[in-house]
Scaffold this motif. Structure first.
Motif, PDB file in Angstrom:
ATOM      1  N   GLN A 304      37.848 -15.750   4.365  1.00 52.91           N
ATOM      2  CA  GLN A 304      38.049 -16.874   3.460  1.00 52.91           C
ATOM      3  C   GLN A 304      39.426 -17.472   3.705  1.00 52.91           C
ATOM      4  O   GLN A 304      40.284 -16.840   4.302  1.00 52.91           O
ATOM      5  CB  GLN A 304      37.956 -16.392   2.012  1.00 52.91           C
ATOM      6  N   ASN A 305      39.633 -18.697   3.210  1.00 54.56           N
ATOM      7  CA  ASN A 305      40.969 -19.273   3.336  1.00 54.56           C
ATOM      8  C   ASN A 305      41.797 -18.912   2.096  1.00 54.56           C
ATOM      9  O   ASN A 305      41.308 -18.234   1.190  1.00 54.56           O
ATOM     10  CB  ASN A 305      40.904 -20.780   3.600  1.00 54.56           C
ATOM     11  N   GLY A 308      40.293 -19.536  -1.289  1.00 54.31           N
ATOM     12  CA  GLY A 308      39.080 -18.824  -1.705  1.00 54.31           C
ATOM     13  C   GLY A 308      37.795 -19.474  -1.239  1.00 54.31           C
ATOM     14  O   GLY A 308      36.713 -19.096  -1.673  1.00 54.31           O
ATOM     15  N   GLN A 309      37.932 -20.469  -0.359  1.00 58.04           N
ATOM     16  CA  GLN A 309      36.707 -21.019   0.242  1.00 58.04           C
ATOM     17  C   GLN A 309      36.268 -20.049   1.343  1.00 58.04           C
ATOM     18  O   GLN A 309      37.095 -19.561   2.116  1.00 58.04           O
ATOM     19  CB  GLN A 309      36.950 -22.406   0.857  1.00 58.04           C
ATOM     20  N   ILE A 310      34.961 -19.792   1.383  1.00 54.77           N
ATOM     21  CA  ILE A 310      34.434 -18.850   2.368  1.00 54.77           C
ATOM     22  C   ILE A 310      34.465 -19.505   3.749  1.00 54.77           C
ATOM     23  O   ILE A 310      34.099 -20.671   3.897  1.00 54.77           O
ATOM     24  CB  ILE A 310      32.986 -18.443   1.997  1.00 54.77           C
ATOM     25  N   GLU A 311      34.918 -18.774   4.735  1.00 52.35           N
ATOM     26  CA  GLU A 311      35.075 -19.367   6.062  1.00 52.35           C
ATOM     27  C   GLU A 311      33.835 -19.220   6.918  1.00 52.35           C
ATOM     28  O   GLU A 311      33.082 -18.266   6.776  1.00 52.35           O
ATOM     29  CB  GLU A 311      36.286 -18.752   6.767  1.00 52.35           C
TER      30      GLU A 311
ATOM     31  N   ASN B  55      32.544 -23.566  -1.765  1.00 48.23           N
ATOM     32  CA  ASN B  55      31.543 -23.767  -0.711  1.00 48.23           C
ATOM     33  C   ASN B  55      30.402 -22.754  -0.672  1.00 48.23           C
ATOM     34  O   ASN B  55      29.531 -22.850   0.172  1.00 48.23           O
ATOM     35  CB  ASN B  55      32.211 -23.929   0.665  1.00 48.23           C
ATOM     36  N   ASN B 104      35.952 -16.797  -7.550  1.00 50.09           N
ATOM     37  CA  ASN B 104      36.787 -16.467  -6.390  1.00 50.09           C
ATOM     38  C   ASN B 104      38.032 -17.356  -6.290  1.00 50.09           C
ATOM     39  O   ASN B 104      39.083 -16.913  -5.833  1.00 50.09           O
ATOM     40  CB  ASN B 104      35.988 -16.546  -5.084  1.00 50.09           C
ATOM     41  N   GLN B 108      41.633 -15.595  -6.123  1.00 49.73           N
ATOM     42  CA  GLN B 108      42.575 -15.758  -5.005  1.00 49.73           C
ATOM     43  C   GLN B 108      43.908 -16.332  -5.472  1.00 49.73           C
ATOM     44  O   GLN B 108      44.948 -16.029  -4.908  1.00 49.73           O
ATOM     45  CB  GLN B 108      41.978 -16.651  -3.899  1.00 49.73           C
TER      46      GLN B 108
END
Lengths: 414, 266
Positions: A304-305, A308-311, B55, B104, B108
């Motif tokens: 993830q970045n 918290g966006q999934i990569e 996302n 999430n 984070q």
């Protein structure tokens, strides 16, 4: 964080479903709380129910075909020149991969609950193919969610699903791979959980799905334990179990029965997908130290970045192409029971070439990752070390990729 | 003193209508434009839900996914979202703001840091889609300490026992999900049945403001006039998408739509 002895790992989570206090859990929308609780209650009761286990074993034996073979790879052993190399040929199972165990158990549960429809996600297409087979067997309607990119690269399995009467629903969002398929499948369940059962294709997702899947694939190590004793009269003194790890269902099942052995005697080696060697992208969150995050209802190490966006991931093997990893493997890593490493696309392809050159065995691209590391390490190990690789999938589904990358001679007709 | 969210409900009640809550995604289609949209619709709406795009959303339908992916593609970051809120709060017609998103993003950022930033920028409440009760107990307490409303969600699958426990642990506002659906689904349950569930919640917890969301559109909104509040999200996101593909100004179109929605419940 500590692994307990004599308690199945799937039952070592706390009240809220966290292993080691921080992996797993139930990060789900309110709507799914009730169906998840229902499934938990059903499973907790049935997993100790003699009749249910009898029923499961009946289908495992007569329909899936247990046990799968445990064979010595003599030519490969000679070629490598180190440890003895063996394989548990789980791809012998009906349908050609370990995904059949979890699919069968989910259909048995759904049937008992009186559900008419079962849905599932798939990456390489095996989870979907097996679920479509099991659904057909048990008279359930079946919908499979699959990333549009995976549909393109795993056509043989897509055809099989359709032949079994399943709806294959292409997912166009995000990277159009497994991660998006799982999201879309969960969304569909949110909207239809009153009539529909969901099967998560690996040891990922909300805690109950991790547990059911781990319980189901543990068939692999149950068989192996018996086969080892038949072959060696005991569990060998130096045993190393290599398995590829994407979501982590085959590896967990391959290791589960050996959990309580000292790791000096029985070592577990998980091989993640390192992706193309020239690319920064990978599907190996444990090897490359990804941070803990929430994905598909569970806390786990995940690519993830910082926000918290999934990569997006990249791997030649659709089955390992997932940014997260089972909470069970996070737990096994942090308790140091298992060791994790990665193999690149190129290394997996090379291992496939070596294995098929020396043996009458055709591991799919997923287990080829495990073969790659096992071959490398076996070279340096003593002759009394027993190396076993779980060949958990058959390469038939990969023929398009193999032909493109290695040429026609590597694709045998089926 | 009432917090801004409760105050907004009170004001609507004084006008004998439900409060109108809108949902738009931060950064859709750009940082600047999403701020303009907020400013424009706050002339008509009472409370503004600001979607924090993620996302891998497990509860959003196509319309909100499209908006979220558009915002992420345009590079929106958590700090930009806080900035949008603080800029909006400086505008003359500012209204209470509620973040809606997935855990999430908070995890984070760090729970404490996140709440600190919420306070600084003027976020009044939080809806965390995938942090249900009882998993949210600790975090919702932290929110309360920081005077931020943690909004509990209820759904048609919530058992009566759960309903009681959740409402007991809730703050001033509760959110009832009208049906089994992702966001943006067509209303597949009769308004009568939705209102029966709504009334059940109000009976258990009469003092809390309960809003209904999912499936609320221009077509359906007038069925729910006798409630505390109504949330419209996907239809607005869809309007932004439509405007963009027709090369029209989403700010004007969305503002018109929200004005119409308001009239239907006034």
């Amino acid at each position: 964080m500590k692994l307990k002895k004599r308690i199945p790992v799937i039952d070592q989570g706390d009240r809220l479903g966290f292993w080691g206090g921080k992996f797993g859990g139930n990060f789900v929308p309110e709507t799914l709380k009730k169906p998840i609780e229902d499934l938990e209650m059903q499973f907790n009761k049935l997993k100790n129910d003699k009749n249910f286990i009898k029923e499961r074993d009946k289908y495992f034996k007569n329909w899936i075909g247990t046990p799968t073979r445990f064979i010595k790879l003599n030519n490969l052993t000679k070629h490598v020149g180190g440890a003895q190399i063996w394989s548990k040929v789980v791809s012998d199972a009906n349908g050609g991969a370990h995904k059949i165990y979890n699919a069968t158990v989910h259909c048995l549960l759904a049937k008992r609950k009186g559900k008419k429809v079962i849905i599932g996600d798939t990456g390489a297409g095996y989870a979907g193919k097996m679920l479509s087979m099991a659904a057909k067997k048990f008279g359930l309607k079946c919908k499979i969610f699959m990333g549009a990119k995976d549909i393109k690269r795993q056509q043989p399995n897509v055809k099989a699903m359709k032949k079994n009467g399943a709806d294959v629903i292409p997912v166009y969002s995000g990277s159009q791979t497994l991660v998006d398929a799982v999201s879309e499948c969960m969304r569909y369940w949110v909207a239809n959980c009153d009539t529909t059962a969901m099967c998560v294709g690996s040891t990922v997702g909300p805690a109950i799905f991790v547990r059911i899947c781990g319980w189901s694939t543990s068939q692999i190590s149950r068989e192996l334990k018996v086969q080892l004793i038949n072959e060696f009269g005991e569990i060998p003194k130096k045993l190393k179990l290599y398995n590829c790890v994407g979501g982590g269902s085959s590896s967990f099942g391959f290791w589960n029965e050996f959990m309580d052995y000292n790791k000096k005697q029985v070592e577990f080696i998980g091989v993640e997908a390192g992706g193309p060697s020239k690319s920064k992208r990978h599907a190996a969150p444990l090897t490359y130290g990804s941070k803990i995050g929430i994905l598909h209802g569970a806390a786990q190490y995940v690519n993830q970045n910082s926000d918290g966006q999934i990569e997006e991931t990249e791997s030649i093997s659709a089955g390992l192409d997932y940014p997260g990893i089972s909470p069970l493997h996070c737990f096994l890593k942090d308790t140091k029971r298992a060791r994790y490493t990665a193999a690149s696309d190129e290394e997996a392809l090379k291992a496939y070439q070596i294995v098929t050159k020396y043996e009458n065995l055709r591991p799919s691209l997923e287990p080829s990752h495990a073969f790659s590391v096992a071959i490398k390490e076996a070279k340096k190990l003593s002759k009394d070390t027993i190396v076993i690789i779980n060949s958990c999938g058959d390469a038939y589904k990969d023929r398009g990729i193999l032909e493109k990358r290695l040429g026609k001679k590597y694709v045998k007709s089926n | 003193m009432l917090n801004p969210i409760s105050l907004a409900f009170k004001k609507a009640k004084n006008e004998s209508r439900p409060a109108l809550l809108t949902y738009t995604v931060a950064g859709d289609s750009s940082k600047k434009q999403s701020l303009e949209i907020l400013k424009a619709i706050s002339n008509h709406a009472d409370i503004l839900e600001v979607g924090v795009p993620h996302n891998t959303p497990v509860a959003d339908g196509g319309q909100i996914q499209t908006s979220s992916y558009r915002a992420i593609k345009n590079g929106i970051k958590m700090n930009d979202i806080f900035k949008i809120v603080s800029d909006f709060k400086k505008s003359k017609n500012s209204k209470p703001v509620i973040f809606m998103g997935y855990y999430n993003m908070i995890y984070q950022y760090g729970e404490n840091n996140f709440l600190k930033k919420c306070k600084q920028s003027g976020v009044n409440g939080l809806i965390v889609v995938d942090l249900p009760w009882p998993e949210n107990k600790n975090f919702s307490k932290k929110c309360k300490k920081n005077l931020i409303n943690f909004i509990q969600l209820l759904s048609p699958t919530t058992s009566n026992k759960r309903l009681k426990s959740i409402t007991k642990d809730s703050h001033d506002m509760i959110y009832y999900i009208s049906m089994l659906s992702t966001t943006g689904g067509k209303l597949k349950v009769s308004p009568k049945r939705i209102l029966a569930n709504y009334n059940k919640i109000k009976k258990i917890s009469p003092k809390k403001n309960c809003v209904i969301g999912f499936g609320i559109t221009e077509k359906t909104i007038s069925n729910f006039k006798n409630t505390d509040g109504l949330v419209v999200g996907s239809q607005i996101c869809k309007e932004i998408t439509r405007s963009l593909s027709n090369r029209q100004n989403p700010v004007i179109n969305v503002s018109k739509m929200v004005s119409k929605l308001k009239k239907k419940i006034s």
